[in-house]
Write an enzyme that holds these catalytic residues in place. Structure first.
Site, mmCIF file in Angstrom:
data_model
loop_
_atom_site.group_PDB
_atom_site.id
_atom_site.type_symbol
_atom_site.label_atom_id
_atom_site.label_comp_id
_atom_site.label_asym_id
_atom_site.label_seq_id
_atom_site.Cartn_x
_atom_site.Cartn_y
_atom_site.Cartn_z
ATOM 1 C CG ASP A 133 25.468 46.150 30.325
ATOM 2 O OD1 ASP A 133 24.420 45.514 30.156
ATOM 3 O OD2 ASP A 133 26.594 45.643 30.240
ATOM 4 C CG ASN A 185 17.189 48.594 19.303
ATOM 5 O OD1 ASN A 185 16.792 47.923 18.355
ATOM 6 N ND2 ASN A 185 18.454 48.999 19.408
ATOM 7 C CB SER A 206 9.939 41.131 19.562
ATOM 8 O OG SER A 206 9.966 39.733 19.617
ATOM 9 C CE1 TYR A 240 17.690 37.639 19.341
ATOM 10 C CE2 TYR A 240 16.421 36.397 17.721
ATOM 11 C CZ TYR A 240 16.878 37.603 18.218
ATOM 12 O OH TYR A 240 16.527 38.781 17.599
ATOM 13 C CE LYS A 297 14.941 39.818 20.359
ATOM 14 N NZ LYS A 297 15.019 41.230 20.797
HETATM 15 N N1 LIG Z 1 19.175 42.450 12.554
HETATM 16 C C1 LIG Z 1 18.356 41.422 12.611
HETATM 17 O O1 LIG Z 1 18.402 40.498 11.792
HETATM 18 C C2 LIG Z 1 17.279 41.394 13.664
HETATM 19 C C3 LIG Z 1 16.129 40.638 13.424
HETATM 20 C C4 LIG Z 1 15.141 40.593 14.393
HETATM 21 C C5 LIG Z 1 15.286 41.305 15.568
HETATM 22 N N2 LIG Z 1 16.416 42.046 15.780
HETATM 23 C C6 LIG Z 1 16.522 42.760 17.050
HETATM 24 O O2 LIG Z 1 16.806 44.122 16.794
HETATM 25 C C7 LIG Z 1 17.431 44.685 17.947
HETATM 26 C C8 LIG Z 1 18.612 45.522 17.503
HETATM 27 O O3 LIG Z 1 19.580 44.679 16.911
HETATM 28 P P1 LIG Z 1 20.354 45.090 15.563
HETATM 29 O O4 LIG Z 1 19.849 44.217 14.485
HETATM 30 O O5 LIG Z 1 20.311 46.549 15.365
HETATM 31 O O6 LIG Z 1 21.819 44.564 15.908
HETATM 32 P P2 LIG Z 1 23.147 45.359 16.307
HETATM 33 O O7 LIG Z 1 23.568 46.246 15.192
HETATM 34 O O8 LIG Z 1 24.092 44.307 16.790
HETATM 35 O O9 LIG Z 1 22.693 46.289 17.524
HETATM 36 C C9 LIG Z 1 22.457 45.756 18.789
HETATM 37 C C10 LIG Z 1 22.577 46.871 19.806
HETATM 38 O O10 LIG Z 1 22.280 46.317 21.098
HETATM 39 C C11 LIG Z 1 23.289 46.739 21.991
HETATM 40 N N3 LIG Z 1 23.450 45.850 23.133
HETATM 41 C C12 LIG Z 1 23.733 44.530 23.181
HETATM 42 N N4 LIG Z 1 23.819 44.116 24.446
HETATM 43 C C13 LIG Z 1 23.587 45.201 25.228
HETATM 44 C C14 LIG Z 1 23.544 45.428 26.625
HETATM 45 N N5 LIG Z 1 23.777 44.436 27.524
HETATM 46 N N6 LIG Z 1 23.271 46.675 27.078
HETATM 47 C C15 LIG Z 1 23.042 47.684 26.217
HETATM 48 N N7 LIG Z 1 23.091 47.544 24.883
HETATM 49 C C16 LIG Z 1 23.357 46.308 24.407
HETATM 50 C C17 LIG Z 1 24.551 46.785 21.148
HETATM 51 O O11 LIG Z 1 25.525 47.565 21.813
HETATM 52 P P3 LIG Z 1 27.118 47.309 21.696
HETATM 53 O O12 LIG Z 1 27.543 48.016 20.444
HETATM 54 O O13 LIG Z 1 27.667 47.897 22.955
HETATM 55 O O14 LIG Z 1 27.313 45.820 21.612
HETATM 56 C C18 LIG Z 1 23.988 47.447 19.900
HETATM 57 O O15 LIG Z 1 23.881 48.834 20.061
HETATM 58 C C19 LIG Z 1 17.797 43.508 18.858
HETATM 59 O O16 LIG Z 1 16.867 43.428 19.921
HETATM 60 C C20 LIG Z 1 17.652 42.298 17.949
HETATM 61 O O17 LIG Z 1 17.317 41.121 18.658
HETATM 62 C C21 LIG Z 1 17.404 42.108 14.849
#
Ligand SMILES: NC(=O)c1ccc[n+]([C@@H]2O[C@H](COP(=O)([O-])OP(=O)(O)OC[C@H]3O[C@@H](n4cnc5c(N)ncnc54)[C@H](OP(=O)(O)O)[C@@H]3O)[C@@H](O)[C@H]2O)c1
Length: 276
Positions: free
Chosen positions: A56, A83, A134, A148, A152
């Site tokens: 975590d 990530n 980011s 958020y 970022k």
């Molecule tokens: N998808 C978008 O639209 C988007 C756009 C811009 C940036 N991002 C960025 O991309 C990155 C990945 O997000 P995603 O889009 O792939 O979303 P996602 O599918 O929700 O994945 C997020 C991941 O982060 C993990 N996480 C959250 N809190 C955590 C903690 N305290 N310790 C360890 N792991 C943790 C989650 O684990 P759990 O399964 O345990 O919750 C999950 O594996 C993030 O930094 C997000 O801000 C996403």
């Protein structure tokens, strides 16, 4: 030549896809995640090249332990991918103190401490690469995402400065800025308790757009991950990489507007210098 990676937040979304893609092409991955068991199928298929560790990222002590174990186990880690993260959804006035603390602890402090924990190992091995996931939200801001954006924009400032600090050690950094992308991100949003007074404001508009599905998610997660791999493989990657048409358009517009405003202030800015 195959590479070794450490990636946080690998249970779902970009982290999971990145882990799968890298294992498929023969790389070695230390995949960190909060819940055990989620990567069992991948471990069965790629157990010799995949090492899963519970982490975590809000636990700084655990970050250091996991980093130590990862470098000991793999011998060398070429790319560290920060990530893990999620979105806090609500106006700045609406979110609770506890929600703010968790958002900052995860997206900002968690990323900072992960990078800090990696640096001594990367220095010792003579170099390496840090990839910080980011967001377009590290360069622009939508209403109803204020905390958020704070995380970022904050992590981008940290990484931009650190990149200059560690370049002499052969360590470079890459910031990834996706637009809205099809992962678990939307489902994983932490919602604030809404205040009625924001209903007819820009924050309320964003809430309605997200609730009705009008907040277009144009980004393809698989293509996003492929672009991250290409950039991370490049000899000299771009320092920032916007991914998806929404990110490109919104960042371009925001930067153009900031430059226009800066130019408008030129006379006032220069006049604030010491005389002579
Ligand atoms: N998808 C978008 O639209 C988007 C756009 C811009 C940036 N991002 C960025 O991309 C990155 C990945 O997000 P995603 O889009 O792939 O979303 P996602 O599918 O929700 O994945 C997020 C991941 O982060 C993990 N996480 C959250 N809190 C955590 C903690 N305290 N310790 C360890 N792991 C943790 C989650 O684990 P759990 O399964 O345990 O919750 C999950 O594996 C993030 O930094 C997000 O801000 C996403």
């Amino acid at each position: 030549m195959s590479k070794t990676w450490l990636i946080t937040g690998t249970s779902t979304g970009l982290g999971r896809l990145l882990t799968e893609r890298l294992l498929e092409r023969g790389d070695r991955v230390v995949a960190t995640l909060r819940q055990s068991g989620v990567l069992d199928e991948l471990l069965q298929r790629h157990g010799d090249r995949l090492h899963a560790l519970t982490l975590d990222v809000t636990d700084t002590k655990a970050i250091r332990t996991v980093m130590q174990e990862a470098f000991e186990r793999m011998g060398r880690i070429d790319v560290v991918v920060s990530n893990a993260g999620y979105g806090l959804f609500g106006a700045g006035e609406e979110v609770s103190d506890a929600q703010i603390e968790r958002q900052i602890a995860t997206n900002l402090t968690g990323s900072i401490q992960l990078i800090r924990a990696a640096l001594p190992h990367l220095r010792e091995q003579g170099g390496g690469r840090i990839v910080q996931v980011s967001s377009e939200g590290g360069q622009i801001a939508y209403p109803n995402f204020s905390l958020y954006h704070a995380t970022k924009w904050g992590i981008e400032g940290f990484v931009e400065s650190v990149a200059k600090e560690v370049a002499p050690f052969g360590i470079d950094c890459l910031i990834i800025e996706p637009g809205p992308t099809g992962t678990n991100f939307a489902a994983g949003l932490d919602h604030a308790h809404p205040l009625a007074c924001y209903e007819d404001t820009p924050a309320g508009e964003v809430r309605r757009a997200v609730a009705s599905g009008d907040f277009a998610i144009k980004g393809d997660a698989a293509k996003t991950v492929d672009a991250i791999i290409v950039a991370a493989d490049a000899e000299t990657p771009p320092f920032r990489l916007a991914l998806g048409s929404t990110a490109y358009t919104s960042i371009r517009q925001a930067l153009s507007e900031r430059l226009r405003l800066l130019e408008e202030q030129k006379t006032v800015a220069l006049a604030a210098d010491l005389d002579g």
